[in-house]
Scaffold this motif. Structure first.
Motif, mmCIF file in Angstrom:
data_model
loop_
_atom_site.group_PDB
_atom_site.id
_atom_site.type_symbol
_atom_site.label_atom_id
_atom_site.label_comp_id
_atom_site.label_asym_id
_atom_site.label_seq_id
_atom_site.Cartn_x
_atom_site.Cartn_y
_atom_site.Cartn_z
ATOM 1 N N TYR A 240 0.867 -1.163 -0.002
ATOM 2 C CA TYR A 240 0.051 0.011 0.040
ATOM 3 C C TYR A 240 0.777 1.284 -0.011
ATOM 4 O O TYR A 240 1.965 1.377 0.857
ATOM 5 C CB TYR A 240 -1.019 0.039 1.157
ATOM 6 C CG TYR A 240 -1.958 -1.133 1.053
ATOM 7 C CD1 TYR A 240 -2.980 -1.361 0.500
ATOM 8 C CD2 TYR A 240 -1.580 -2.222 2.368
ATOM 9 C CE1 TYR A 240 -3.916 -2.493 0.464
ATOM 10 C CE2 TYR A 240 -2.452 -3.281 2.340
ATOM 11 C CZ TYR A 240 -3.763 -3.464 1.377
ATOM 12 O OH TYR A 240 -4.659 -4.415 1.486
ATOM 13 N N PRO A 241 0.340 2.430 -0.302
ATOM 14 C CA PRO A 241 1.277 3.560 -0.564
ATOM 15 C C PRO A 241 1.336 4.070 0.903
ATOM 16 O O PRO A 241 0.358 4.203 1.717
ATOM 17 C CB PRO A 241 0.400 4.384 -1.727
ATOM 18 C CG PRO A 241 -1.127 3.789 -1.429
ATOM 19 C CD PRO A 241 -0.743 2.566 -1.315
ATOM 20 N N ASP A 242 2.458 4.793 0.975
ATOM 21 C CA ASP A 242 2.632 5.730 2.289
ATOM 22 C C ASP A 242 1.732 6.945 2.221
ATOM 23 O O ASP A 242 0.846 7.329 1.301
ATOM 24 C CB ASP A 242 3.952 6.145 2.120
ATOM 25 C CG ASP A 242 5.088 5.187 2.616
ATOM 26 O OD1 ASP A 242 4.669 4.041 2.956
ATOM 27 O OD2 ASP A 242 5.968 5.428 2.102
#
Length: 88
Positions: free
Chosen positions: A37-39
């Motif tokens: 998942y993206p930060d």
């Protein structure tokens, strides 16, 4: 590169309908996410540092939500964010 839960600040610019430039300092909080998942970055606070040309107090008539939405849309300025140092 960024610390999970760390607070960072950076400069944003916004222009009004009269093409006046607003220099804004925004504080962001960084959240490290799972690799798949993206930060994430959360906008914590922001303030107008200057305008060009200068404005008198009665000229500050823009809805803060409009400016804040623009800052959020721009996202954290990753190229030049600096870590917040509350004790320095």
């Amino acid at each position: 590169m960024f610390k999970d839960g760390g607070e960072y600040y950076g400069t944003h610019w916004w222009w009004d309908n009269y093409d006046r430039e607003y220099t804004i300092c925004a504080t962001w909080k960084f959240y490290k996410n799972y690799p798949e998942y993206p930060d994430e970055w959360e906008l914590l606070d922001w303030e107008i540092e200057s305008t060009d040309p200068e404005l008198s107090n009665e000229a500050w008539h823009y809805d803060p939500k409009t400016i804040e939405a623009s800052i959020i849309n721009d996202g954290a300025p990753l190229a030049d964010v600096k870590e917040v140092d509350y004790y320095g």
